[in-house]
Design a protein around this motif. Structure first.
Motif, PDB file in Angstrom:
ATOM      1  N   ALA A   1      56.055  32.486  53.366  1.00  0.00           N
ATOM      2  CA  ALA A   1      54.820  32.327  53.860  1.00  0.00           C
ATOM      3  C   ALA A   1      54.274  33.275  54.800  1.00  0.00           C
ATOM      4  CB  ALA A   1      54.587  30.883  54.334  1.00  0.00           C
ATOM      5  N   ASN A   2      54.969  33.856  55.828  1.00  0.00           N
ATOM      6  CA  ASN A   2      54.638  34.838  56.656  1.00  0.00           C
ATOM      7  C   ASN A   2      54.522  36.150  55.824  1.00  0.00           C
ATOM      8  OD1 ASN A   2      54.529  33.051  58.724  1.00  0.00           O
ATOM      9  ND2 ASN A   2      56.558  33.558  59.687  1.00  0.00           N
TER      10      ASN A   2
ATOM     11  N   ALA B   1      64.421  31.149  64.412  1.00  0.00           N
ATOM     12  CA  ALA B   1      64.138  31.423  62.972  1.00  0.00           C
ATOM     13  C   ALA B   1      63.565  30.400  62.258  1.00  0.00           C
ATOM     14  CB  ALA B   1      65.284  32.082  62.523  1.00  0.00           C
ATOM     15  N   LYS B   2      62.642  30.831  61.694  1.00  0.00           N
ATOM     16  CA  LYS B   2      61.816  29.782  60.843  1.00  0.00           C
ATOM     17  C   LYS B   2      62.521  29.549  59.474  1.00  0.00           C
ATOM     18  CE  LYS B   2      57.133  30.002  61.700  1.00  0.00           C
ATOM     19  NZ  LYS B   2      55.814  29.349  60.840  1.00  0.00           N
ATOM     20  N   SER B   3      62.176  28.566  58.761  1.00  0.00           N
ATOM     21  CA  SER B   3      62.766  27.999  57.431  1.00  0.00           C
ATOM     22  C   SER B   3      62.630  29.347  56.645  1.00  0.00           C
ATOM     23  CB  SER B   3      62.218  26.945  57.015  1.00  0.00           C
ATOM     24  OG  SER B   3      60.755  27.006  56.595  1.00  0.00           O
TER      25      SER B   3
ATOM     26  N   LEU C   1      57.749  38.626  60.911  1.00  0.00           N
ATOM     27  CA  LEU C   1      57.800  37.669  59.710  1.00  0.00           C
ATOM     28  C   LEU C   1      58.781  36.413  59.941  1.00  0.00           C
ATOM     29  CD1 LEU C   1      58.796  40.796  57.334  1.00  0.00           C
ATOM     30  CD2 LEU C   1      56.572  39.435  57.700  1.00  0.00           C
ATOM     31  N   TYR C   2      59.363  36.452  60.868  1.00  0.00           N
ATOM     32  CA  TYR C   2      60.246  35.105  61.235  1.00  0.00           C
ATOM     33  C   TYR C   2      59.358  34.301  62.240  1.00  0.00           C
ATOM     34  CZ  TYR C   2      64.519  36.933  59.284  1.00  0.00           C
ATOM     35  OH  TYR C   2      65.436  37.182  58.556  1.00  0.00           O
ATOM     36  N   GLY C   3      58.015  34.463  62.535  1.00  0.00           N
ATOM     37  CA  GLY C   3      57.251  33.783  63.382  1.00  0.00           C
ATOM     38  C   GLY C   3      57.321  34.027  64.632  1.00  0.00           C
ATOM     39  N   GLU C   4      58.024  35.030  65.400  1.00  0.00           N
ATOM     40  CA  GLU C   4      58.291  35.250  66.749  1.00  0.00           C
ATOM     41  C   GLU C   4      57.195  36.027  67.170  1.00  0.00           C
ATOM     42  OE1 GLU C   4      62.278  36.736  67.012  1.00  0.00           O
ATOM     43  OE2 GLU C   4      63.153  35.143  65.857  1.00  0.00           O
TER      44      GLU C   4
ATOM     45  N   SER D   1      58.905  32.611  46.441  1.00  0.00           N
ATOM     46  CA  SER D   1      58.535  31.379  46.079  1.00  0.00           C
ATOM     47  C   SER D   1      59.578  30.422  46.269  1.00  0.00           C
ATOM     48  CB  SER D   1      58.261  31.199  44.452  1.00  0.00           C
ATOM     49  OG  SER D   1      59.551  31.755  43.718  1.00  0.00           O
ATOM     50  N   GLY D   2      60.885  31.030  46.629  1.00  0.00           N
ATOM     51  CA  GLY D   2      62.062  30.188  46.860  1.00  0.00           C
ATOM     52  C   GLY D   2      62.851  29.958  45.709  1.00  0.00           C
TER      53      GLY D   2
END
Length: 75
Positions: free
Chosen positions: A10-11, A2-4, A66-69, A42-43
Motif C-alpha cells: 500500500a505504501n 516492519a509493516k505487513s 516504504l516500510y512505514g518508518e 496486489s499480494g
C-alpha cells in the motif's frame, strides 16, 4: 517495526501515485513485466525485500519510508 506485506505494498502504491508514475513505467524501470509488479503489489505474488529496495531506488526514496518508518522529529 516492519509493516505487513500488504502495508508495504500500500505504501508503494501511494508513492507511485504521489510521484505520478504508472505501474507500467515503474515495472519497465525495474526490468520486470507490468503483470509481475501488479501481482506483487496486489499480494498474489510475494513482495521480496529486494523488490522493495529496487522500487525505493527507482523512486529515489528511502527504503524505510516504504516500510512505514518515520524519521525522528528534530526538536
Amino acid at each position: 517495526m516492519a509493516k505487513s506485506p500488504e502495508g508495504v505494498a500500500a505504501n508503494i502504491r501511494a508513492e507511485i501515485a504521489r510521484y505520478g508514475v504508472t505501474q507500467r513505467s515503474l515495472a519497465d524501470q525495474l526490468g520486470m513485466p507490468p503483470s509481475t509488479l501488479s501481482k506483487k503489489l496486489s499480494g498474489s505474488t510475494q513482495l521480496l525485500a529486494v523488490d522493495v529496495e529496487r522500487i525505493a531506488e527507482v523512486l529515489g526514496i528511502a527504503v524505510s519510508s516504504l516500510y512505514g518508518e518515520r524519521a525522528p522529529a528534530v526538536a
